[in-house]
Design a protein around this motif. Structure first.
Motif, PDB file in Angstrom:
ATOM      1  N   GLY A 181     -24.362 -13.875  -3.857  1.00 21.88           N
ATOM      2  CA  GLY A 181     -23.300 -13.581  -2.925  1.00 21.88           C
ATOM      3  C   GLY A 181     -21.952 -13.440  -3.598  1.00 21.88           C
ATOM      4  N   ILE A 182     -21.647 -14.318  -4.531  1.00 15.33           N
ATOM      5  CA  ILE A 182     -20.353 -14.287  -5.209  1.00 15.33           C
ATOM      6  C   ILE A 182     -20.170 -13.006  -6.006  1.00 15.33           C
ATOM      7  N   ALA A 183     -21.274 -12.488  -6.558  1.00 16.01           N
ATOM      8  CA  ALA A 183     -21.212 -11.245  -7.327  1.00 16.01           C
ATOM      9  C   ALA A 183     -20.852 -10.074  -6.422  1.00 16.01           C
ATOM     10  N   LYS A 184     -21.387 -10.065  -5.205  1.00 18.70           N
ATOM     11  CA  LYS A 184     -21.056  -9.003  -4.252  1.00 18.70           C
ATOM     12  C   LYS A 184     -19.569  -9.009  -3.921  1.00 18.70           C
ATOM     13  N   VAL A 185     -19.016 -10.193  -3.749  1.00 19.45           N
ATOM     14  CA  VAL A 185     -17.624 -10.307  -3.322  1.00 19.45           C
ATOM     15  C   VAL A 185     -16.668  -9.809  -4.400  1.00 19.45           C
ATOM     16  N   VAL A 186     -16.843 -10.293  -5.620  1.00 13.55           N
ATOM     17  CA  VAL A 186     -15.892  -9.957  -6.684  1.00 13.55           C
ATOM     18  C   VAL A 186     -16.003  -8.508  -7.136  1.00 13.55           C
ATOM     19  N   THR A 187     -17.064  -7.812  -6.713  1.00 18.47           N
ATOM     20  CA  THR A 187     -17.213  -6.399  -7.084  1.00 18.47           C
ATOM     21  C   THR A 187     -17.016  -5.458  -5.897  1.00 18.47           C
ATOM     22  N   THR A 188     -16.617  -6.008  -4.746  1.00 14.99           N
ATOM     23  CA  THR A 188     -16.411  -5.177  -3.555  1.00 14.99           C
ATOM     24  C   THR A 188     -14.970  -5.328  -3.067  1.00 14.99           C
ATOM     25  N   PRO A 189     -14.109  -4.337  -3.286  1.00 16.28           N
ATOM     26  CA  PRO A 189     -12.694  -4.439  -2.908  1.00 16.28           C
ATOM     27  C   PRO A 189     -12.460  -4.783  -1.442  1.00 16.28           C
ATOM     28  N   THR A 190     -13.257  -4.215  -0.536  1.00 15.69           N
ATOM     29  CA  THR A 190     -13.037  -4.487   0.893  1.00 15.69           C
ATOM     30  C   THR A 190     -13.261  -5.962   1.217  1.00 15.69           C
ATOM     31  N   LEU A 191     -14.199  -6.599   0.530  1.00 13.98           N
ATOM     32  CA  LEU A 191     -14.443  -8.020   0.764  1.00 13.98           C
ATOM     33  C   LEU A 191     -13.307  -8.870   0.204  1.00 13.98           C
ATOM     34  N   LEU A 192     -12.729  -8.444  -0.904  1.00 14.79           N
ATOM     35  CA  LEU A 192     -11.592  -9.166  -1.487  1.00 14.79           C
ATOM     36  C   LEU A 192     -10.371  -9.047  -0.578  1.00 14.79           C
ATOM     37  N   VAL A 193     -10.173  -7.861   0.020  1.00 11.06           N
ATOM     38  CA  VAL A 193      -9.073  -7.686   0.964  1.00 11.06           C
ATOM     39  C   VAL A 193      -9.290  -8.566   2.192  1.00 11.06           C
ATOM     40  N   PHE A 194     -10.543  -8.671   2.641  1.00 13.36           N
ATOM     41  CA  PHE A 194     -10.864  -9.515   3.780  1.00 13.36           C
ATOM     42  C   PHE A 194     -10.580 -10.974   3.445  1.00 13.36           C
TER      43      PHE A 194
END
Length: 437
Positions: free
Chosen positions: A238-251
């Motif tokens: 899960g953490i890998a998805k977040v740090v590589t997905t800009p929209t999730l970082l903005v969220f």
């Protein structure tokens, strides 16, 4: 114990702190039923959802009591848990591990801001009038939550909000809770808010509002612990998805803004009742409170409980005499015990806590006289906060509206020099926040 908690110095006692801790727990107990229901919708196993909710609240509340020595309790925050279940999980393709990783990242980020002193510095930059307005707005918000929980007010398509059905059993229990709480409070009965809750629980039995439990013991399930570092069906953490997905970082940034100012307002509300809010609106031991609160958000994501945050319902325990961290330790211990006996705890309906929250809301209205309503720069932004918090049903939205109005009024009235640098920063962040949400 006396030397550590300073009970005598603060005009309290062991008995008072234990009672206040129980009052806070009962006012928050609904989260034991509500949060797991939302987490299950997100895809988490029922037993794991209950375990993470109870243990997360219990552990972080105990730590709050030990580090801040204030009557402040924590649990999975309402609002963010619904966003996680119905928005964030969808954004991650149905992967609740990644959704929890967003919460984890947000918690780490806000903890860094606290340790750097930025979160506390922004609080210090807020004009005194706006601090009083936050307290008043929180009072109305708490009362609104209580009235809604008791069915006294309901949603209405024509008028937005309306009086509930007076023959509804939920309305009756809510009314009993209010009447019992205010009568006992007026009579200076110790533990009046706690007694008001218990009386309403009993009154709810024949009305069918207080549900008789079908069981007693529940078993623990730790399968959601370490959620951000668990992998989905494709083997991606899960953490890998977040740090590589800009929209999730903005969220994650949007959630951080909500957490940032929600806790600030909540701490002021509890401080007002617990006698650790200074005349200028600053909260004693705020750094310790913010540090634990920020760590709690990260812990919530890590164990799969959603973001754990400071609960405004803590003000009910503070109003019932809680002055030290011992009451928090009592509340936390009850949450840990509840992880084994959640069927019994869920007997306490939200309607039964209505009176306690309404009385706390009333007590917090006192700050309204400390706002200079004749001064446009002080009065109008304060009004936007007071109105915005309950009417948008969001602490952070109300505060953001007030901040933006303060800067705008300062500009058009030629009083820009009164706006401190960090107020500009906070206002700019709110503008970005409103554009993103």
């Amino acid at each position: 114990m006396e030397k550590f908690f300073k009970m005598s110095e603060r005009g309290s006692s062991v008995g008072t702190e234990i009672r206040a801790g129980l009052t806070t727990f009962l006012a928050m107990a609904y989260i034991i039923a509500v949060n797991p229901a939302l987490l299950m919708d997100a895809g988490i196993a029922p037993a794991a959802a209950v375990t993470s909710t109870c243990l997360g609240a219990g552990i972080m509340t105990i730590l709050m009591g030990l580090f801040s020595n204030r009557p402040v309790a924590c649990a999975s925050g309402m609002g963010i848990n619904a966003i996680l279940a119905y928005t964030l999980v969808g954004m991650t393709g149905g992967d609740w591990h990644a959704a929890m990783a967003v919460i984890f990242v947000e918690g780490i980020a806000i903890l860094v801001l606290v340790l750097c002193g930025l979160r506390e510095a922004i609080m210090d930059a807020i004009p005194v009038s706006l601090r009083h307005a936050i307290s008043v707005g929180l009072g109305l918000f708490i009362a609104m939550i209580g009235l809604a929980d008791g069915g006294v007010i309901v949603a209405n398509e024509s008028t937005m909000v309306a009086l509930g059905n007076v023959s509804d059993p939920k309305f009756i229990v809510g009314l009993v809770s209010i009447v019992a709480s205010i009568i006992l409070y007026a009579m200076n009965v110790k533990g009046s808010l706690l007694w008001g809750i218990l009386i309403a629980v009993v009154a709810g039995i024949p009305l069918g509002v207080t549900q008789i439990p079908t069981g007693v013991v529940s078993f623990l399930d730790f399968s959601s612990f370490g959620a951000p570092f668990q992998a989905d069906a494709n083997g991606v953490m899960g953490i890998a998805k977040v740090v590589t997905t800009p929209t999730l970082l903005v969220f994650a940034f949007s959630l951080m803004m909500s957490d940032f100012f929600d806790t600030m307002g909540t701490a002021m509300a509890i401080g007002k009742q617990g006698k650790f809010l200074n005349e200028d609106g600053t909260v004693e031991n705020i750094k310790e409170i913010l540090t634990v609160d920020s760590a709690a958000a990260a812990v919530g994501g890590f164990i799969g409980a959603s973001s754990i945050t400071t609960f405004v319902e803590s003000a009910s325990g503070a109003a019932d005499g809680g002055r030290t961290g011992l009451s928090s330790i009592m509340t936390g211990a009850l949450f840990i015990i509840a992880s084994f006996f959640s069927p019994l705890i869920t007997m306490i309906s939200s309607a039964a806590t209505c009176g306690a929250l309404v009385v706390v809301g009333f007590l917090m209205m006192g700050d309204v006289v400390d706002i200079d309503w004749t001064d446009l720069l002080q009065g109008f932004p304060a009004f936007m906060i007071v109105a915005g918090i309950p009417l948008t049903y969001s602490i952070s939205n109300g505060i953001g509206m007030g901040f933006i109005c303060y800067v705008l009024v300062a500009i058009v009235t030629g009083q820009v020099k009164k706006v401190k640098p960090l107020m500009w920063v906070a206002t700019a962040a709110f503008v970005l926040y409103f554009l993103l949400v």
